[in-house]
Scaffold this motif. Structure first.
Motif, PDB file in Angstrom:
ATOM      1  N   SER A  58       0.864  -1.168   0.000  1.00  0.00           N
ATOM      2  CA  SER A  58       0.000   0.000   0.000  1.00  0.00           C
ATOM      3  C   SER A  58       0.902   1.220   0.000  1.00  0.00           C
ATOM      4  O   SER A  58       1.957   1.215   0.648  1.00  0.00           O
ATOM      5  CB  SER A  58      -0.899  -0.007   1.238  1.00  0.00           C
ATOM      6  OG  SER A  58      -1.715   1.144   1.269  1.00  0.00           O
ATOM      7  N   TYR A  59       0.493   2.267  -0.722  1.00  0.00           N
ATOM      8  CA  TYR A  59       1.288   3.478  -0.829  1.00  0.00           C
ATOM      9  C   TYR A  59       0.431   4.711  -0.572  1.00  0.00           C
ATOM     10  O   TYR A  59      -0.754   4.756  -0.914  1.00  0.00           O
ATOM     11  CB  TYR A  59       1.888   3.609  -2.236  1.00  0.00           C
ATOM     12  CG  TYR A  59       2.911   2.570  -2.587  1.00  0.00           C
ATOM     13  CD1 TYR A  59       2.549   1.374  -3.181  1.00  0.00           C
ATOM     14  CD2 TYR A  59       4.263   2.799  -2.321  1.00  0.00           C
ATOM     15  CE1 TYR A  59       3.498   0.411  -3.496  1.00  0.00           C
ATOM     16  CE2 TYR A  59       5.223   1.857  -2.647  1.00  0.00           C
ATOM     17  CZ  TYR A  59       4.833   0.667  -3.236  1.00  0.00           C
ATOM     18  OH  TYR A  59       5.788  -0.283  -3.546  1.00  0.00           O
ATOM     19  N   ALA A  60       1.063   5.718  -0.007  1.00  0.00           N
ATOM     20  CA  ALA A  60       0.416   7.017   0.079  1.00  0.00           C
ATOM     21  C   ALA A  60       0.324   7.599  -1.333  1.00  0.00           C
ATOM     22  O   ALA A  60       1.211   7.372  -2.164  1.00  0.00           O
ATOM     23  CB  ALA A  60       1.230   7.942   0.975  1.00  0.00           C
ATOM     24  N   ASP A  61      -0.732   8.344  -1.582  1.00  0.00           N
ATOM     25  CA  ASP A  61      -0.919   8.924  -2.916  1.00  0.00           C
ATOM     26  C   ASP A  61       0.261   9.798  -3.321  1.00  0.00           C
ATOM     27  O   ASP A  61       0.624   9.858  -4.492  1.00  0.00           O
ATOM     28  CB  ASP A  61      -2.206   9.750  -2.946  1.00  0.00           C
ATOM     29  CG  ASP A  61      -3.453   8.882  -2.919  1.00  0.00           C
ATOM     30  OD1 ASP A  61      -4.534   9.436  -2.618  1.00  0.00           O
ATOM     31  OD2 ASP A  61      -3.357   7.670  -3.196  1.00  0.00           O
ATOM     32  N   SER A  62       0.859  10.459  -2.355  1.00  0.00           N
ATOM     33  CA  SER A  62       1.939  11.398  -2.656  1.00  0.00           C
ATOM     34  C   SER A  62       3.212  10.730  -3.182  1.00  0.00           C
ATOM     35  O   SER A  62       4.069  11.419  -3.738  1.00  0.00           O
ATOM     36  CB  SER A  62       2.275  12.215  -1.404  1.00  0.00           C
ATOM     37  OG  SER A  62       2.669  11.358  -0.352  1.00  0.00           O
ATOM     38  N   VAL A  63       3.330   9.416  -2.990  1.00  0.00           N
ATOM     39  CA  VAL A  63       4.556   8.730  -3.427  1.00  0.00           C
ATOM     40  C   VAL A  63       4.308   7.664  -4.483  1.00  0.00           C
ATOM     41  O   VAL A  63       5.258   7.056  -4.979  1.00  0.00           O
ATOM     42  CB  VAL A  63       5.302   8.106  -2.227  1.00  0.00           C
ATOM     43  CG1 VAL A  63       5.568   9.146  -1.160  1.00  0.00           C
ATOM     44  CG2 VAL A  63       4.547   6.907  -1.661  1.00  0.00           C
ATOM     45  N   LYS A  64       3.056   7.430  -4.833  1.00  0.00           N
ATOM     46  CA  LYS A  64       2.745   6.398  -5.831  1.00  0.00           C
ATOM     47  C   LYS A  64       3.455   6.699  -7.141  1.00  0.00           C
ATOM     48  O   LYS A  64       3.450   7.835  -7.617  1.00  0.00           O
ATOM     49  CB  LYS A  64       1.234   6.324  -6.056  1.00  0.00           C
ATOM     50  CG  LYS A  64       0.491   5.561  -4.994  1.00  0.00           C
ATOM     51  CD  LYS A  64      -0.995   5.512  -5.295  1.00  0.00           C
ATOM     52  CE  LYS A  64      -1.746   4.780  -4.200  1.00  0.00           C
ATOM     53  NZ  LYS A  64      -3.221   4.800  -4.430  1.00  0.00           N
TER      54      LYS A  64
END
Length: 126
Positions: A58-64
């Motif tokens: 799972s990733y934060a949107d800011s680092v995808k």
């Protein structure tokens, strides 16, 4: 008890790359969730990416699309490959661990992790 030691931080220019590592020792668990968090001065700790023992992520949107979390289970290591770094990525980066859990269950919520490393500083200059 689980001990976590981060390494790999440093200073880079915008657009550069860094790879963070987290060495895991102590009790081992067949099922777990591990994650990277970061905290900039004056800001709350935020989740960056998580991975569990089954390999779900799972990733934060800011680092995808820019960051990739991975693990080497045989050597008890967690990694975070960070590409296309931006000044806003500047923060202290921490790895964290929670036994008997999954990404689907706890995601990248800092309150849900039991064990934490001391952190490694990442500074991105423009």
């Amino acid at each position: 008890q689980v001990q976590l030691v981060e390494s790999g931080g440093g200073s880079v220019q915008s657009g550069g790359s860094l790879k963070l590592s987290c060495a895991v020792s102590g009790n081992t668990y067949s099922e777990y969730c591990m994650a990277w968090f970061r905290q900039a001065p004056g800001k709350e700790r935020e989740g960056v990416a998580a991975i569990d023992s089954d390999g779900s992520t799972s990733y934060a949107d800011s680092v995808k699309g820019r960051f990739t979390i991975s693990q080497d289970k045989g050597n008890n290591m967690l990694f975070l490959q960070m590409n296309s770094l931006k000044p806003e990525d500047t923060a202290m980066y921490y790895c964290a661990h929670r036994p008997w859990s999954t990404v689907q269950y706890i995601g990248i919520s800092p309150q849900r992790y039991n064990y934490w490393g001391q952190g490694t500083q990442v500074t991105v200059s423009s």
